[in-house]
Design a protein around this motif. Sequence first.
Motif, PDB file in Angstrom:
ATOM      1  N   ALA A 202       0.839  -1.192   0.000  1.00  0.00           N
ATOM      2  CA  ALA A 202       0.000   0.000   0.000  1.00  0.00           C
ATOM      3  C   ALA A 202       0.878   1.247   0.000  1.00  0.00           C
ATOM      4  CB  ALA A 202      -0.913  -0.008   1.217  1.00  0.00           C
ATOM      5  N   GLU A 203       0.288   2.379  -0.336  1.00  0.00           N
ATOM      6  CA  GLU A 203       1.026   3.642  -0.351  1.00  0.00           C
ATOM      7  C   GLU A 203       0.993   4.308   1.025  1.00  0.00           C
ATOM      8  OE1 GLU A 203       0.834   6.210  -3.986  1.00  0.00           O
ATOM      9  OE2 GLU A 203      -0.898   4.939  -4.411  1.00  0.00           O
ATOM     10  N   SER A 204       2.135   4.891   1.405  1.00  0.00           N
ATOM     11  CA  SER A 204       2.229   5.585   2.682  1.00  0.00           C
ATOM     12  C   SER A 204       3.292   6.665   2.576  1.00  0.00           C
ATOM     13  CB  SER A 204       2.588   4.599   3.798  1.00  0.00           C
ATOM     14  OG  SER A 204       2.856   5.286   5.005  1.00  0.00           O
ATOM     15  N   GLU A 205       3.044   7.809   3.197  1.00  0.00           N
ATOM     16  CA  GLU A 205       3.988   8.919   3.136  1.00  0.00           C
ATOM     17  C   GLU A 205       5.284   8.629   3.890  1.00  0.00           C
ATOM     18  OE1 GLU A 205       3.980  11.922   1.501  1.00  0.00           O
ATOM     19  OE2 GLU A 205       2.294  11.011   0.439  1.00  0.00           O
ATOM     20  N   ASP A 206       5.242   7.752   4.884  1.00  0.00           N
ATOM     21  CA  ASP A 206       6.447   7.466   5.659  1.00  0.00           C
ATOM     22  C   ASP A 206       7.039   6.097   5.322  1.00  0.00           C
ATOM     23  OD1 ASP A 206       4.463   5.923   6.714  1.00  0.00           O
ATOM     24  OD2 ASP A 206       4.786   6.509   8.810  1.00  0.00           O
ATOM     25  N   ALA A 207       6.752   5.581   4.150  1.00  0.00           N
ATOM     26  CA  ALA A 207       7.245   4.265   3.749  1.00  0.00           C
ATOM     27  C   ALA A 207       8.753   4.295   3.529  1.00  0.00           C
ATOM     28  CB  ALA A 207       6.543   3.803   2.480  1.00  0.00           C
ATOM     29  N   THR A 208       9.402   3.155   3.764  1.00  0.00           N
ATOM     30  CA  THR A 208      10.847   3.050   3.547  1.00  0.00           C
ATOM     31  C   THR A 208      11.176   2.575   2.129  1.00  0.00           C
ATOM     32  OG1 THR A 208      10.833   0.810   4.451  1.00  0.00           O
ATOM     33  CG2 THR A 208      11.319   2.615   5.973  1.00  0.00           C
ATOM     34  N   LEU A 209      10.179   2.091   1.406  1.00  0.00           N
ATOM     35  CA  LEU A 209      10.347   1.740  -0.004  1.00  0.00           C
ATOM     36  C   LEU A 209       9.820   2.903  -0.837  1.00  0.00           C
ATOM     37  CD1 LEU A 209       9.092  -1.976  -0.010  1.00  0.00           C
ATOM     38  CD2 LEU A 209      11.458  -1.186  -0.068  1.00  0.00           C
ATOM     39  N   VAL A 210      10.703   3.493  -1.642  1.00  0.00           N
ATOM     40  CA  VAL A 210      10.340   4.704  -2.384  1.00  0.00           C
ATOM     41  C   VAL A 210      10.534   4.480  -3.875  1.00  0.00           C
ATOM     42  CG1 VAL A 210      10.818   7.153  -2.729  1.00  0.00           C
ATOM     43  CG2 VAL A 210      11.022   6.144  -0.437  1.00  0.00           C
ATOM     44  N   VAL A 211       9.520   4.866  -4.646  1.00  0.00           N
ATOM     45  CA  VAL A 211       9.586   4.849  -6.109  1.00  0.00           C
ATOM     46  C   VAL A 211       9.555   6.301  -6.571  1.00  0.00           C
ATOM     47  CG1 VAL A 211       8.500   4.094  -8.248  1.00  0.00           C
ATOM     48  CG2 VAL A 211       8.354   2.659  -6.205  1.00  0.00           C
ATOM     49  N   ASP A 212      10.652   6.765  -7.126  1.00  0.00           N
ATOM     50  CA  ASP A 212      10.735   8.134  -7.616  1.00  0.00           C
ATOM     51  C   ASP A 212      10.529   8.124  -9.129  1.00  0.00           C
ATOM     52  OD1 ASP A 212      11.242  10.740  -8.295  1.00  0.00           O
ATOM     53  OD2 ASP A 212      13.135  10.896  -7.212  1.00  0.00           O
ATOM     54  N   ALA A 213       9.303   8.496  -9.533  1.00  0.00           N
ATOM     55  CA  ALA A 213       8.952   8.534 -10.950  1.00  0.00           C
ATOM     56  C   ALA A 213       8.743   9.965 -11.425  1.00  0.00           C
ATOM     57  CB  ALA A 213       7.684   7.717 -11.194  1.00  0.00           C
ATOM     58  N   ALA A 214       9.396  10.898 -10.754  1.00  0.00           N
ATOM     59  CA  ALA A 214       9.201  12.312 -11.048  1.00  0.00           C
ATOM     60  C   ALA A 214      10.018  12.795 -12.236  1.00  0.00           C
ATOM     61  CB  ALA A 214       9.537  13.158  -9.819  1.00  0.00           C
ATOM     62  N   HIS A 215      10.847  11.920 -12.803  1.00  0.00           N
ATOM     63  CA  HIS A 215      11.735  12.342 -13.890  1.00  0.00           C
ATOM     64  C   HIS A 215      11.457  11.556 -15.173  1.00  0.00           C
ATOM     65  CE1 HIS A 215      13.866  14.591 -10.833  1.00  0.00           C
ATOM     66  NE2 HIS A 215      13.939  13.488 -10.107  1.00  0.00           N
ATOM     67  N   GLY A 216      10.221  11.527 -15.562  1.00  0.00           N
ATOM     68  CA  GLY A 216       9.842  10.851 -16.808  1.00  0.00           C
ATOM     69  C   GLY A 216       9.989   9.343 -16.714  1.00  0.00           C
ATOM     70  N   SER A 217      10.577   8.755 -17.739  1.00  0.00           N
ATOM     71  CA  SER A 217      10.687   7.298 -17.796  1.00  0.00           C
ATOM     72  C   SER A 217      11.807   6.757 -16.909  1.00  0.00           C
ATOM     73  CB  SER A 217      10.927   6.843 -19.234  1.00  0.00           C
ATOM     74  OG  SER A 217      12.155   7.373 -19.734  1.00  0.00           O
ATOM     75  N   HIS A 218      12.656   7.628 -16.400  1.00  0.00           N
ATOM     76  CA  HIS A 218      13.762   7.173 -15.543  1.00  0.00           C
ATOM     77  C   HIS A 218      13.284   7.092 -14.106  1.00  0.00           C
ATOM     78  CE1 HIS A 218      17.823   6.461 -14.171  1.00  0.00           C
ATOM     79  NE2 HIS A 218      17.685   7.433 -13.283  1.00  0.00           N
ATOM     80  N   TRP A 219      12.883   5.901 -13.698  1.00  0.00           N
ATOM     81  CA  TRP A 219      12.448   5.684 -12.327  1.00  0.00           C
ATOM     82  C   TRP A 219      13.635   5.257 -11.470  1.00  0.00           C
ATOM     83  CZ3 TRP A 219       7.162   2.761 -11.667  1.00  0.00           C
ATOM     84  CH2 TRP A 219       6.168   3.437 -12.393  1.00  0.00           C
ATOM     85  N   SER A 220      13.637   5.677 -10.213  1.00  0.00           N
ATOM     86  CA  SER A 220      14.628   5.191  -9.265  1.00  0.00           C
ATOM     87  C   SER A 220      13.900   4.545  -8.097  1.00  0.00           C
ATOM     88  CB  SER A 220      15.533   6.332  -8.776  1.00  0.00           C
ATOM     89  OG  SER A 220      14.778   7.324  -8.101  1.00  0.00           O
ATOM     90  N   LEU A 221      14.465   3.458  -7.590  1.00  0.00           N
ATOM     91  CA  LEU A 221      13.871   2.712  -6.485  1.00  0.00           C
ATOM     92  C   LEU A 221      14.817   2.747  -5.293  1.00  0.00           C
ATOM     93  CD1 LEU A 221      12.708  -0.529  -8.390  1.00  0.00           C
ATOM     94  CD2 LEU A 221      11.519   1.664  -8.194  1.00  0.00           C
ATOM     95  N   SER A 222      14.257   2.965  -4.126  1.00  0.00           N
ATOM     96  CA  SER A 222      15.065   2.997  -2.911  1.00  0.00           C
ATOM     97  C   SER A 222      14.432   2.134  -1.833  1.00  0.00           C
ATOM     98  CB  SER A 222      15.212   4.436  -2.381  1.00  0.00           C
ATOM     99  OG  SER A 222      15.858   5.258  -3.330  1.00  0.00           O
TER     100      SER A 222
END
Length: 252
Positions: A202-222
């Motif tokens: 589920a989605e949560s603002e304080d999650a430790t798994l982060v999907v950064d899709a703010a830069h177009g097709s280049h997603w980063s996962l943390s």
Amino acid sequence: MLTAIKARIAAGTTFAGVESVLTPPSHHSLPDEPPAAEDILAIFAVARRLRADASAGTLGQPLRGKNLALLLETPPGEEQSALHRAALELGARVAEVRFADPGGPAFARDGIRGLARMLGRMYDAIDCAALPPATVRQIELEAGVPVYAGLGLDDHPARALADLMTLCEHRPAPGASIRFLGDPTTPRARAFLRAAREVGLAESEDATLVVDAAHGSHWSLSGPAGPLDALRRSENHRCMMQTLLLETIVKA
């Protein structure tokens, strides 16, 4: 193992249950219902088995004797695409074919029809990369073989599934959540988020798994320890494409 997900992740930008994630690419809109969790996990299991076999040197060449055509709008480059390499690793013969659509209703009606039939006789499967959806649909209708709407592209469900599999392998606990940054309405994001919810992320603002899709097709996962390994993400994407290739070509 693959038979359990037969006809369920075919090409296109659809992401309906494993039956329609593998359905013909003539379906290009996202359905209302997400894929079932057990279907997603079955796909992950096959992809992980392929990854383990590749690491152990026991993958073999299950697509030996099969021919895959990659239709390109530009002349083939010197560097092979990820899809090209994934198919070669399975033993397939891969041909990069320049596709030039001169446009006009006459060609759309007759030229593509004839071309698709010819390709269907020459190849066991066809990938249409970034060709227009209408062209992909016409080729799929006439070719008589599996047709992918850009299996190696970022917006194909295979990429979303591969990223989700990577996150699932790094989640600290079964009840972990994710934080998604970026536009959640793109086809790739919608596919990813629907599937993530199905497998309990589920989605949560304080999650430790982060999907950064703010830069177009280049997603980063943390994850909790920082950015996730790029090599593992690439391996998972390769194995996800191979899962789809095997299920659609071998079982066609």
